[in-house]
Write a protein that holds these residues in place. Structure first.
Motif, PDB file in Angstrom:
ATOM      1  N   ARG A   4      -6.909   9.295   2.951  1.00  0.00           N
ATOM      2  CA  ARG A   4      -6.291   9.826   4.166  1.00  0.00           C
ATOM      3  C   ARG A   4      -6.782   9.059   5.392  1.00  0.00           C
ATOM      4  N   VAL A   5      -8.092   8.810   5.438  1.00  0.00           N
ATOM      5  CA  VAL A   5      -8.653   8.049   6.558  1.00  0.00           C
ATOM      6  C   VAL A   5      -8.138   6.617   6.538  1.00  0.00           C
ATOM      7  N   LEU A   6      -8.090   6.017   5.330  1.00  0.00           N
ATOM      8  CA  LEU A   6      -7.604   4.643   5.231  1.00  0.00           C
ATOM      9  C   LEU A   6      -6.165   4.542   5.721  1.00  0.00           C
ATOM     10  N   LYS A   7      -5.339   5.501   5.362  1.00  0.00           N
ATOM     11  CA  LYS A   7      -3.943   5.464   5.797  1.00  0.00           C
ATOM     12  C   LYS A   7      -3.837   5.532   7.316  1.00  0.00           C
ATOM     13  N   ARG A   8      -4.693   6.341   7.933  1.00  0.00           N
ATOM     14  CA  ARG A   8      -4.674   6.432   9.393  1.00  0.00           C
ATOM     15  C   ARG A   8      -5.097   5.111  10.031  1.00  0.00           C
ATOM     16  N   ILE A   9      -6.136   4.505   9.447  1.00  0.00           N
ATOM     17  CA  ILE A   9      -6.605   3.220   9.970  1.00  0.00           C
ATOM     18  C   ILE A   9      -5.524   2.156   9.815  1.00  0.00           C
ATOM     19  N   LEU A  10      -4.892   2.146   8.639  1.00  0.00           N
ATOM     20  CA  LEU A  10      -3.872   1.134   8.377  1.00  0.00           C
ATOM     21  C   LEU A  10      -2.669   1.295   9.288  1.00  0.00           C
ATOM     22  N   ALA A  11      -2.320   2.535   9.588  1.00  0.00           N
ATOM     23  CA  ALA A  11      -1.186   2.763  10.488  1.00  0.00           C
ATOM     24  C   ALA A  11      -1.423   2.105  11.841  1.00  0.00           C
ATOM     25  N   LEU A  12      -2.695   2.046  12.242  1.00  0.00           N
ATOM     26  CA  LEU A  12      -3.039   1.416  13.512  1.00  0.00           C
ATOM     27  C   LEU A  12      -3.199  -0.096  13.385  1.00  0.00           C
ATOM     28  N   LEU A  13      -3.758  -0.533  12.254  1.00  0.00           N
ATOM     29  CA  LEU A  13      -4.163  -1.930  12.135  1.00  0.00           C
ATOM     30  C   LEU A  13      -3.114  -2.855  11.534  1.00  0.00           C
ATOM     31  N   ILE A  14      -2.290  -2.351  10.604  1.00  0.00           N
ATOM     32  CA  ILE A  14      -1.374  -3.248   9.900  1.00  0.00           C
ATOM     33  C   ILE A  14      -0.440  -3.999  10.850  1.00  0.00           C
ATOM     34  N   VAL A  64      -6.251  -1.980   0.402  1.00  0.00           N
ATOM     35  CA  VAL A  64      -4.900  -2.340   0.820  1.00  0.00           C
ATOM     36  C   VAL A  64      -4.374  -3.528   0.031  1.00  0.00           C
ATOM     37  N   ASP A  65      -5.273  -4.360  -0.482  1.00  0.00           N
ATOM     38  CA  ASP A  65      -4.876  -5.524  -1.267  1.00  0.00           C
ATOM     39  C   ASP A  65      -4.808  -5.215  -2.754  1.00  0.00           C
ATOM     40  N   ARG A  66      -5.410  -4.115  -3.170  1.00  0.00           N
ATOM     41  CA  ARG A  66      -5.501  -3.786  -4.590  1.00  0.00           C
ATOM     42  C   ARG A  66      -5.168  -2.312  -4.792  1.00  0.00           C
ATOM     43  N   TYR A  67      -3.975  -1.909  -4.347  1.00  0.00           N
ATOM     44  CA  TYR A  67      -3.641  -0.490  -4.390  1.00  0.00           C
ATOM     45  C   TYR A  67      -3.559   0.028  -5.824  1.00  0.00           C
ATOM     46  N   TYR A  91       0.842  -1.194   0.000  1.00  0.00           N
ATOM     47  CA  TYR A  91       0.000   0.000   0.000  1.00  0.00           C
ATOM     48  C   TYR A  91       0.878   1.244   0.000  1.00  0.00           C
ATOM     49  N   ALA A  92       0.522   2.184  -0.889  1.00  0.00           N
ATOM     50  CA  ALA A  92       1.209   3.480  -0.958  1.00  0.00           C
ATOM     51  C   ALA A  92       2.722   3.297  -1.051  1.00  0.00           C
ATOM     52  N   ASP A  93       3.125   2.405  -1.959  1.00  0.00           N
ATOM     53  CA  ASP A  93       4.535   2.206  -2.288  1.00  0.00           C
ATOM     54  C   ASP A  93       5.343   1.545  -1.175  1.00  0.00           C
ATOM     55  N   ARG A  94       4.665   0.837  -0.285  1.00  0.00           N
ATOM     56  CA  ARG A  94       5.378   0.132   0.777  1.00  0.00           C
ATOM     57  C   ARG A  94       4.774  -1.251   0.966  1.00  0.00           C
ATOM     58  N   TRP A  95       5.633  -2.224   1.226  1.00  0.00           N
ATOM     59  CA  TRP A  95       5.199  -3.607   1.408  1.00  0.00           C
ATOM     60  C   TRP A  95       5.268  -3.987   2.878  1.00  0.00           C
ATOM     61  N   TYR A  96       4.141  -4.579   3.355  1.00  0.00           N
ATOM     62  CA  TYR A  96       4.047  -5.010   4.745  1.00  0.00           C
ATOM     63  C   TYR A  96       3.870  -6.531   4.761  1.00  0.00           C
ATOM     64  N   PRO A  97       4.855  -7.299   5.228  1.00  0.00           N
ATOM     65  CA  PRO A  97       4.733  -8.764   5.206  1.00  0.00           C
ATOM     66  C   PRO A  97       3.648  -9.267   6.156  1.00  0.00           C
ATOM     67  N   LEU A  98       2.981 -10.344   5.744  1.00  0.00           N
ATOM     68  CA  LEU A  98       2.018 -11.031   6.607  1.00  0.00           C
ATOM     69  C   LEU A  98       2.748 -12.207   7.260  1.00  0.00           C
ATOM     70  N   TYR A  99       3.081 -12.038   8.508  1.00  0.00           N
ATOM     71  CA  TYR A  99       3.951 -13.002   9.178  1.00  0.00           C
ATOM     72  C   TYR A  99       3.297 -14.368   9.361  1.00  0.00           C
ATOM     73  N   SER A 100       1.968 -14.410   9.380  1.00  0.00           N
ATOM     74  CA  SER A 100       1.294 -15.702   9.536  1.00  0.00           C
ATOM     75  C   SER A 100       1.329 -16.522   8.257  1.00  0.00           C
ATOM     76  N   VAL A 101       1.614 -15.871   7.124  1.00  0.00           N
ATOM     77  CA  VAL A 101       1.604 -16.556   5.829  1.00  0.00           C
ATOM     78  C   VAL A 101       3.010 -16.931   5.368  1.00  0.00           C
ATOM     79  N   LEU A 102       3.993 -16.118   5.676  1.00  0.00           N
ATOM     80  CA  LEU A 102       5.352 -16.325   5.165  1.00  0.00           C
ATOM     81  C   LEU A 102       5.919 -17.729   5.409  1.00  0.00           C
TER      82      LEU A 102
END
Length: 308
Positions: free
Chosen positions: A162-172, A127-130, A66-77
């Motif tokens: 903008r709202v999504l980015k704020r939510i993601l900062a908390l949730l990711i 977030v899955d389809r940026y 999302y927004a030019d950054r990759w966040y790994p999903l540790y449960s899947v790796l």
């Protein structure tokens, strides 16, 4: 002949093998699924490492881009941790080099119809389809993001990046460590219909995103809507047709009645190109640039068809 294999934790009902020609070379593309069993998927990756030209990871993502950054999903790796030889992709590359063309192609092919029904889009998960989200944002669509609605099950549509980015900062940081099946249907759950938040579908002229999210949560009536998705089977197309969908765009080509997932098609491109390096999504720009060149050379484009 080259071979690309998608190992999926989704439903085995959707398994398929076809031989296609890409970049002047034949490649066998196959999907095998473990019906939600991540340990079985890990064993398949380990067993077949070095025996195929490229792997796709299906039914899940290795991370969120999302927004030019990759966040790994540790449960899947862990499902790919034993792979040492064969390059592995989850479709993130095509989502950001092919799907970002969808809105402009829609406008070129059915712009008149969109003028009539309005340009509003429900993106099931931004977030899955940026790349897909950006294509509609850049084209001036009014947009609703379903990340909180459908991934977290909370009745809060998001209508601002903008709202999504704020939510993601908390949730990711939390979501990245949750069991994947908590936020996405796996195995046989992918075949279950659970319509909800139908009002958000009705408010949008275009519904875009993951096919299993759409078919799981959509209402029975989508009269006149435009669907933009991928990994469609004949059963999915029949469901959309019965619901009254006017146009269906698949973000990857249709082969023998089936559009394969971005992970499968990305793996196929790597297979025919001879790419052997480990894909580094933390530093993705060189890889995305190379992949976009392959997409252009192969002439891959989203495909649009009329259903009703």
């Amino acid at each position: 002949m080259k071979e690309a294999l998608s190992i999926s934790i989704g439903s085995s009902i959707r398994n398929k093998t076809v031989i296609v020609n890409l970049l002047g070379e034949e490649v066998r593309i196959s999907r095998i699924a473990t019906d939600g069993d991540m340990n079985a998927a890990r064993e398949k990756f380990r067993e077949l490492d070095g025996q195929v030209d490229a792997f796709g990871v299906g039914g899940t993502d290795l991370g969120l881009f999302y927004a030019d950054r990759w966040y790994p999903l540790y449960s899947v790796l862990p499902i790919i941790q034993d792979v040492q030889i064969t390059p592995v992709v989850d479709g993130c590359g095509l989502k950001n080099t092919l799907e970002n063309r969808c809105a402009s192609i829609l406008d070129a092919e059915i712009g008149g119809y969109l003028d009539q029904i309005g340009r509003s889009v429900l993106v099931m998960t931004g977030v899955d389809r940026y790349g897909l989200l950006r294509s509609f944002v850049d084209a001036g669509y009014q947009y609703t993001l379903g990340d909180v609605l459908f991934s977290l099950g909370l009745p809060f549509p998001v209508r601002s990046e903008r709202v999504l980015k704020r939510i993601l900062a908390l949730l990711i940081p939390l979501v990245a460590r949750l069991p994947f099946e908590w936020v996405y249907p796996t195995g046989e759950k992918q075949n279950q219909r659970k319509p909800k938040y139908t009002w958000v579908f009705q408010q949008s002229s275009v519904i875009a995103g993951d096919c299993k999210y759409i078919t799981r949560y959509m209402p029975d009536d989508l009269e006149g809507k435009v669907i933009v998705t991928n990994t469609t089977t004949p059963a999915d197309v029949e469901l959309f047709t019965k619901a009254g969908v006017k146009y269906l765009m698949t973000t990857t080509p249709v082969y023998e009645g089936r559009s394969f997932g971005t992970n499968m098609m990305e793996a196929a491109l790597l297979a025919v190109s001879g790419y052997k390096q480990k894909v580094d999504l933390y530093h993705h720009q060189p890889y995305f640039k190379m992949l976009e060149g392959l997409v252009n050379t192969a002439g891959l484009q989203p495909e649009l068809r009329v259903l009703n």
